[in-house]
Every structure is written in structure tokens, then in C-alpha cells.
Design an enzyme around this catalytic site. Sequence first.
Site, PDB file in Angstrom:
ATOM      1  N   ASP A 143       0.891  -1.283  -0.016  1.00  0.00           N
ATOM      2  CA  ASP A 143       0.000   0.320   0.073  1.00  0.00           C
ATOM      3  C   ASP A 143       0.806   1.094  -0.127  1.00  0.00           C
ATOM      4  O   ASP A 143       2.023   1.208   0.692  1.00  0.00           O
ATOM      5  CB  ASP A 143      -0.776   0.037   1.171  1.00  0.00           C
ATOM      6  CG  ASP A 143      -2.080   0.852   1.002  1.00  0.00           C
ATOM      7  OD1 ASP A 143      -2.476   1.487  -0.070  1.00  0.00           O
ATOM      8  OD2 ASP A 143      -2.543   1.248   1.882  1.00  0.00           O
ATOM      9  N   GLY A 144       0.255   2.325  -0.449  1.00  0.00           N
ATOM     10  CA  GLY A 144       0.844   3.728  -0.564  1.00  0.00           C
ATOM     11  C   GLY A 144       1.625   4.170  -1.887  1.00  0.00           C
ATOM     12  O   GLY A 144       1.993   5.053  -1.735  1.00  0.00           O
ATOM     13  N   GLY A 155       0.251   5.413  -4.317  1.00  0.00           N
ATOM     14  CA  GLY A 155      -0.546   6.987  -4.601  1.00  0.00           C
ATOM     15  C   GLY A 155       0.083   7.979  -3.690  1.00  0.00           C
ATOM     16  O   GLY A 155       0.556   9.207  -4.321  1.00  0.00           O
ATOM     17  N   TRP A 179       2.976   7.892  -2.413  1.00  0.00           N
ATOM     18  CA  TRP A 179       4.368   8.025  -2.772  1.00  0.00           C
ATOM     19  C   TRP A 179       4.566   9.015  -3.962  1.00  0.00           C
ATOM     20  O   TRP A 179       5.372   9.954  -4.023  1.00  0.00           O
ATOM     21  CB  TRP A 179       4.962   6.575  -3.072  1.00  0.00           C
ATOM     22  CG  TRP A 179       6.444   6.518  -3.607  1.00  0.00           C
ATOM     23  CD1 TRP A 179       7.454   6.268  -2.859  1.00  0.00           C
ATOM     24  CD2 TRP A 179       6.806   6.988  -4.864  1.00  0.00           C
ATOM     25  NE1 TRP A 179       8.560   6.545  -3.348  1.00  0.00           N
ATOM     26  CE2 TRP A 179       8.283   6.647  -4.674  1.00  0.00           C
ATOM     27  CE3 TRP A 179       6.278   6.871  -6.348  1.00  0.00           C
ATOM     28  CZ2 TRP A 179       9.022   6.970  -5.914  1.00  0.00           C
ATOM     29  CZ3 TRP A 179       7.223   7.117  -7.238  1.00  0.00           C
ATOM     30  CH2 TRP A 179       8.645   7.184  -7.160  1.00  0.00           C
ATOM     31  N   ARG A 223      -0.508   9.118  -9.988  1.00  0.00           N
ATOM     32  CA  ARG A 223      -0.726   7.746  -9.310  1.00  0.00           C
ATOM     33  C   ARG A 223      -0.041   6.650  -9.857  1.00  0.00           C
ATOM     34  O   ARG A 223       0.516   5.726  -9.541  1.00  0.00           O
ATOM     35  CB  ARG A 223      -2.193   7.574  -8.709  1.00  0.00           C
ATOM     36  CG  ARG A 223      -2.834   8.462  -7.832  1.00  0.00           C
ATOM     37  CD  ARG A 223      -4.110   8.390  -7.620  1.00  0.00           C
ATOM     38  NE  ARG A 223      -4.446   7.124  -7.058  1.00  0.00           N
ATOM     39  CZ  ARG A 223      -4.229   6.747  -5.652  1.00  0.00           C
ATOM     40  NH1 ARG A 223      -3.915   7.675  -4.845  1.00  0.00           N
ATOM     41  NH2 ARG A 223      -4.255   5.299  -5.347  1.00  0.00           N
ATOM     42  N   HIS A 255       2.331   3.235  -9.192  1.00  0.00           N
ATOM     43  CA  HIS A 255       2.140   2.114  -9.437  1.00  0.00           C
ATOM     44  C   HIS A 255       3.343   1.541 -10.201  1.00  0.00           C
ATOM     45  O   HIS A 255       3.652   0.207 -10.091  1.00  0.00           O
ATOM     46  CB  HIS A 255       0.774   1.986 -10.088  1.00  0.00           C
ATOM     47  CG  HIS A 255      -0.361   2.170  -9.434  1.00  0.00           C
ATOM     48  ND1 HIS A 255      -0.417   1.874  -7.939  1.00  0.00           N
ATOM     49  CD2 HIS A 255      -1.625   3.000  -9.722  1.00  0.00           C
ATOM     50  CE1 HIS A 255      -1.794   2.389  -7.626  1.00  0.00           C
ATOM     51  NE2 HIS A 255      -2.338   3.182  -8.525  1.00  0.00           N
ATOM     52  N   SER A 294      -7.433  -5.370  -5.134  1.00  0.00           N
ATOM     53  CA  SER A 294      -8.504  -6.061  -4.404  1.00  0.00           C
ATOM     54  C   SER A 294      -9.921  -6.093  -5.392  1.00  0.00           C
ATOM     55  O   SER A 294     -10.097  -5.197  -6.126  1.00  0.00           O
ATOM     56  CB  SER A 294      -8.728  -5.422  -3.207  1.00  0.00           C
ATOM     57  OG  SER A 294      -9.534  -4.162  -3.307  1.00  0.00           O
ATOM     58  N   LEU A 332      10.610 -20.623  -4.927  1.00  0.00           N
ATOM     59  CA  LEU A 332       9.575 -19.524  -4.177  1.00  0.00           C
ATOM     60  C   LEU A 332       8.432 -19.628  -4.944  1.00  0.00           C
ATOM     61  O   LEU A 332       8.389 -19.500  -5.916  1.00  0.00           O
ATOM     62  CB  LEU A 332      10.404 -18.299  -4.130  1.00  0.00           C
ATOM     63  CG  LEU A 332       9.332 -17.096  -3.375  1.00  0.00           C
ATOM     64  CD1 LEU A 332       9.056 -17.036  -2.230  1.00  0.00           C
ATOM     65  CD2 LEU A 332       9.840 -15.734  -4.068  1.00  0.00           C
ATOM     66  N   ARG A 357      -4.898  -2.022   9.081  1.00  0.00           N
ATOM     67  CA  ARG A 357      -6.363  -2.584   8.625  1.00  0.00           C
ATOM     68  C   ARG A 357      -5.690  -3.924   7.722  1.00  0.00           C
ATOM     69  O   ARG A 357      -4.860  -3.851   7.106  1.00  0.00           O
ATOM     70  CB  ARG A 357      -7.357  -1.786   8.145  1.00  0.00           C
ATOM     71  CG  ARG A 357      -6.934  -0.986   7.060  1.00  0.00           C
ATOM     72  CD  ARG A 357      -8.296  -0.227   6.778  1.00  0.00           C
ATOM     73  NE  ARG A 357      -7.852   0.685   5.791  1.00  0.00           N
ATOM     74  CZ  ARG A 357      -7.301   2.017   5.649  1.00  0.00           C
ATOM     75  NH1 ARG A 357      -7.710   2.642   7.170  1.00  0.00           N
ATOM     76  NH2 ARG A 357      -7.037   2.906   4.637  1.00  0.00           N
TER      77      ARG A 357
HETATM   78  C1  IPE Z   1      -5.504  -2.852  -0.191  1.00  0.00           C
HETATM   79  O1  IPE Z   1      -5.247  -1.368  -0.240  1.00  0.00           O
HETATM   80  C2  IPE Z   1      -5.549  -3.413  -1.450  1.00  0.00           C
HETATM   81  C3  IPE Z   1      -3.977  -3.610  -2.201  1.00  0.00           C
HETATM   82  C4  IPE Z   1      -2.985  -3.338  -1.698  1.00  0.00           C
HETATM   83  C5  IPE Z   1      -4.173  -4.263  -3.331  1.00  0.00           C
HETATM   84  P1  IPE Z   1      -6.413  -0.295  -0.484  1.00  0.00           P
HETATM   85  O2  IPE Z   1      -5.574   0.987  -0.670  1.00  0.00           O
HETATM   86  O3  IPE Z   1      -7.277  -0.543  -1.602  1.00  0.00           O
HETATM   87  O4  IPE Z   1      -7.131  -0.560   0.864  1.00  0.00           O
HETATM   88  P2  IPE Z   1      -7.681   0.635   1.857  1.00  0.00           P
HETATM   89  O5  IPE Z   1      -8.721   1.357   0.662  1.00  0.00           O
HETATM   90  O6  IPE Z   1      -6.998   1.756   2.106  1.00  0.00           O
HETATM   91  O7  IPE Z   1      -8.350   0.011   2.987  1.00  0.00           O
HETATM   92  C1  IPE Z   2      -1.651   0.416  -3.479  1.00  0.00           C
HETATM   93  O1  IPE Z   2      -1.316   1.827  -3.476  1.00  0.00           O
HETATM   94  C2  IPE Z   2      -1.986  -0.213  -4.540  1.00  0.00           C
HETATM   95  C3  IPE Z   2      -3.309  -0.634  -5.145  1.00  0.00           C
HETATM   96  C4  IPE Z   2      -4.138  -0.786  -4.038  1.00  0.00           C
HETATM   97  C5  IPE Z   2      -3.600  -1.087  -6.432  1.00  0.00           C
HETATM   98  P1  IPE Z   2      -2.575   2.677  -3.274  1.00  0.00           P
HETATM   99  O2  IPE Z   2      -2.892   3.046  -4.890  1.00  0.00           O
HETATM  100  O3  IPE Z   2      -3.647   2.107  -2.461  1.00  0.00           O
HETATM  101  O4  IPE Z   2      -2.092   3.782  -2.699  1.00  0.00           O
HETATM  102  P2  IPE Z   2      -2.495   4.966  -1.682  1.00  0.00           P
HETATM  103  O5  IPE Z   2      -2.818   4.074  -0.611  1.00  0.00           O
HETATM  104  O6  IPE Z   2      -3.492   5.735  -2.543  1.00  0.00           O
HETATM  105  O7  IPE Z   2      -1.339   5.762  -1.133  1.00  0.00           O
HETATM  106 MG    MG Z   3      -3.922   2.349  -0.721  1.00  0.00          MG
END
Ligand code: IPE
Ligand code: IPE
Ligand code: MG
Length: 253
Positions: A32-33, A35, A37, A45, A49, A77, A143, A206
Amino acid sequence: MESELTSVNKLEDFKALIKREGIPQHIAIIMDGNGRWAKQRGLTRTEGHRRAIKAIRTTVDACISLNVKVLSLFAFSTENIDRPAEEVNELFRLFDQALETETARLKAEGVRFITSGDLAVMPDELSRKFRDTVEATSANSRLTLNMCVMYSGRQEIARAARNLAEDVAAGRIRPENISMSHIAEKLYHPELPDADLLIRTSGEMRISNFMLWRLAYAELYFTPRLWPDFAEEDLCEAIVAYQRRDRRFGRIS
Ligand code: IPE
Ligand code: IPE
Ligand code: MG
């Protein structure tokens, strides 16, 4: 230069603390993160990715060298489909590109690539590419890289319930005989062990509907590091923390 040196030292320090006999067999990561970053750097965004792929490569290599057996990565997800169509399409395009460029490398490194999730929801061409990579790496065993795409933990359990109901309807099993192991057998890739360690990056604390069944007794580790910055040092730090936990499984230590 200085920060690079500090980083190397940290990596070596964490590596030295890792006990070879207590390596988690199955590590699951909520990547996660991306976006945030990108936002911090004034980038799109999509650029976040794109950089995530490099972090995946680093993590796969580190897992191989540490002798981790299974790495499950949450890449998309079932809820992520509700993001703006533009972002979803960009993600699909990146998956497509990454499968093109990384398959030969995974194959050469001894990585068995598998997927968990409902690939049928994705464009045909893309789900075919996922299946091609699965096929190309199926003989590997160093792996197992379990890429969770179009995945949600509840959907996985609902799917298991549906399959079991079919077995009941066909007279293969009686309802009163259904046990936990029957459900476990209907999950994606029943051969995978439960997750030992769950890592989530970006500071969110979470589960976001990830691997609900197999996380039952996983150790949870949260780091503020944003996924594109996740490095070998971060993985080693998480494993050191994991090895210091007392896993009791309900018993008394
Ligand atoms: C969880 O991240 C799904 C993935 C990392 C693929 P999200 O960014 O979708 O989760 P929430 O919305 O913060 O719970
Ligand atoms: C995780 O990064 C990648 C996916 C859920 C596909 P995010 O896209 O959720 O990045 P944030 O949480 O917005 O920083
Ligand atoms: Mg996210």
C-alpha cells in the site's frame, strides 16, 4: 551518499540479527501507499504504481535469498475496481507490461508464479497473460509467488462455501461432517500454508479484506514505509520483529 551508506549498514545489521532456523515460511504483504508516494513527488498515481514493480522485484529476490517459501502479494482487491476507470485501466496496463517483462526472469530465478482471485473479471487478454506466466513457471519450486489480483478474503470464503454446497448437493459430503479442513481445501491453492507474517506498508493498520482465513494466526507488522520505497532492509527488519514475537496459538508459552 551518506544516506546510502546508512542504509547499507542497516541492512547488514538486520541481516545479522535474522536467525536462519526461524524464517517465516509464508509472508503476505499488503503493498500500500503507491498513490501517496507519487503525490509526495508531484507525480501521477500511475507513476507510483509503476515504481511498485521495482519493489516487488526487490522483495522477491530477498525472499529467495532468505529461503522464504511462499510470498503472497496483494496487488488488486475486488474493491479496487471501484476506483476511477482511468486508474483501473492504467493498473491493468502495468500488470500486462510487468507480466511481459518479468516472466523470463521469474522462470530463471526458480519462482513458481500463481494467482489468487477472480481473473475472469479482468479483460480476457490480461487474464490469459496471467495464466501464461503461471504455466511458464509451473515447474519451479524455489519460491511460490502468489499474486492476489481481483482478490478479496470474503469472496474467497464465499467461493469455498459455494463449492462445498455443490459437494453437499451432489451427495459427496454430509453437512454435519463439514469441518475447518473442508473449507481450507476449497480456498485458492489449498496447498499453501497459513501466513506466518503479514506486512502492510504505508502506515495503515487494517487488513482491508486480505486473506481472512489464512491470516488467523499470522503476526501483524505495520510499517510507515510507502510500498515503492520498500527495500530489502525493510523486509529484514520485519523478519527480525517477527522472530522476537512469542507465537502461542492460544496456548501458554
Ligand atoms: C489494499 O489497499 C489493497 C491492495 C493493496 C491491493 P487499499 O488502498 O485498496 O486499501 P484501503 O482502501 O486503504 O483499505
Ligand atoms: C496500493 O497503493 C496499490 C493498490 C491498491 C492497487 P494505493 O494505490 O492504494 O496507494 P495509496 O493508498 O492511495 O497511497
Ligand atoms: Mg491504498
